[in-house]
Design an enzyme around this catalytic site. Structure first.
Site, PDB file in Angstrom:
ATOM      1  N   PHE A   1      90.652  45.059 -22.386  1.00 21.55           N
ATOM      2  CA  PHE A   1      89.747  44.477 -23.385  1.00 21.55           C
ATOM      3  C   PHE A   1      90.170  45.025 -24.737  1.00 21.55           C
ATOM      4  CE2 PHE A   1      86.393  44.474 -26.418  1.00 21.55           C
ATOM      5  CZ  PHE A   1      85.534  43.433 -26.121  1.00 21.55           C
ATOM      6  N   GLU A   2      90.606  44.149 -25.594  1.00 22.50           N
ATOM      7  CA  GLU A   2      90.817  44.533 -26.982  1.00 22.50           C
ATOM      8  C   GLU A   2      90.697  43.298 -27.851  1.00 22.50           C
ATOM      9  OE1 GLU A   2      94.618  46.495 -27.145  1.00 22.50           O
ATOM     10  OE2 GLU A   2      95.766  44.649 -26.900  1.00 22.50           O
ATOM     11  N   ILE A   3      90.136  43.481 -29.007  1.00 22.23           N
ATOM     12  CA  ILE A   3      90.044  42.433 -30.023  1.00 22.23           C
ATOM     13  C   ILE A   3      90.789  42.983 -31.226  1.00 22.23           C
ATOM     14  CG2 ILE A   3      88.524  41.008 -31.440  1.00 22.23           C
ATOM     15  CD1 ILE A   3      86.319  41.466 -29.367  1.00 22.23           C
TER      16      ILE A   3
END
Length: 393
Positions: free
Chosen positions: A295-297
């Site tokens: 999960f990374e933005i």
């Protein structure tokens, strides 16, 4: 000492490897039709060798010569309902996935749509090192509200580079087989290298500025009542995470020293208000903290920047993706800690589950209204979490 033996007989090589004087004279005495016939024989032999090569190329060349239809290499399926829609951020979900993971991904995407994207209609970019099936494409079209883009990963981005010692690499894989997850997997190493240095180069991402990484089988356990992409832009954030953990030391034995060598070589790239303290142990070594990159933005411009690309190239040349098992999570994390200022990084308290770890918002009112996760099981309370240390910076 002469490089080649001196030989005055016809066909001998002179001292510098050229044709001897006697051989040249013999060639000139041959009738012209014999010389033509000899040239024709040589040409036919060359053609035969080429045909044999095309019919039976070595494995690497065979992979390079694979051809696909244009729609297998890259295809966009746009939704009529999104025609003319104005998005606050040029952003997309990016998903590296196999055809065999269709059903796991369909569950994930349906949940992501319900919790967030049905109100925003952001696009999806699906990437695969093999062509997507029509079944996969149709299923994703039906499950999403955003436009769908399907792309094939280039062979050169999904391979062991030629400068890596393959014998040593496979010896390492065999040694790690029962010590860490994916310890003996070459495919996993290719994936880590791809996610570290190439995904953002795919042409399907050229029209986007931010991306949100999603993986098959993850769950989004809370409604997301705001737009994380817009939050990133409005607050000048370049990287966002939700879980941080400790890496397996055996997989990154030389990553820290290679990173320090990069720092010494490119001191101008180091951010003045960096967060290297977060990844540095009291004795100056790597403490193994990393953002869990499933999960990374993040800003695609950050990954495309000269600083990040120089860092990846430096690591790639060292060979540690295959000679050890450098993951994209520690690579991204060390890059973020080194190249960005603290205020450019954000912790998203979003409900998210990637088994066996999860992030669950601990605010009781928010949790009661928007979530179906247990906050007491949030990774922030796990002794292997580094999130509390991050928040204390």
């Amino acid at each position: 000492m002469q490089k080649w033996r001196s030989d005055s007989s016809p066909g001998g090589m002179g001292p510098e490897g050229g044709i001897s004087t006697d051989r040249k004279a013999a060639e000139q005495r041959r009738p012209s039709h014999q010389r033509i016939l000899g040239s024709a024989v040589i040409l036919l032999a060359a053609i035969a060798a080429l045909v044999l090569f095309v019919a039976n190329p070595p494995p690497i060349e065979r992979a390079r010569m694979l051809t696909y239809s244009p729609s297998q290499i890259r295809e966009s399926r746009l939704k009529h309902a999104n025609t003319g829609r104005v998005y606050p951020v040029r952003a997309a979900f990016v998903i590296l996935v196999r055809n065999s993971e269709l059903h796991d991904l369909r569950a994930t995407v349906r949940q992501l749509e319900d919790q967030f994207n049905k109100r925003h209609h952001y696009a999806y970019v699906f990437l695969n090192n093999e062509p997507f099936t029509e079944e996969f494409k149709q299923a994703m079209e039906w499950a999403t509200t955003g436009d769908c883009h399907f792309g094939l990963v280039p062979y050169e981005h999904w391979s062991m580079p030629p400068w890596v010692d393959r014998v040593r690499a496979r010896r390492t894989m065999a040694m790690m087989a029962d010590k860490v997850p994916y310890g003996d997997s070459e495919s996993y190493r290719k994936m880590c290298r791809y996610e570290s240095g190439f995904f953002f180069q795919h042409p399907l991402l050229d029209n986007f500025d931010y991306y949100w990484r999603v993986e098959p089988g993850v769950e989004f356990t809370c409604a997301i009542p705001y737009d994380p992409f817009k939050y990133m832009v409005d607050h000048n954030k370049l990287y966002g995470f939700t879980i941080s953990l400790i890496e397996f030391p055996i997989t990154v034995k030389t990553l820290w020293q290679t990173t320090n060598a990069f720092r010494a070589t490119y001191p101008g790239y180091i951010a003045p208000n960096n967060t290297l303290d977060w990844v540095t142990a009291p004795n100056g070594s790597y403490n193994m903290c990393h953002f869990w990159s499933n999960f990374e933005i993040a800003s695609l411009d950050f990954f495309r920047s000269p600083a990040y690309t120089a860092y990846f190239d430096f690591l790639d040349r060292a060979g540690g993706f295959f000679l050890e098992r450098w993951g994209d999570a520690p690579v991204h994390s060390l890059a973020v800690s080194m190249l960005l200022n603290k205020e450019q990084v954000h912790y998203f308290d979003i409900g998210y589950l990637h088994k066996p770890f999860q992030n669950c918002p601990t605010d009781p009112d928010f949790n009661d209204m928007h979530c179906f996760c247990n906050p007491n099981r949030s990774a922030i309370y796990n002794p292997d979490s580094c999130t509390k240390a991050w928040l204390a910076l």
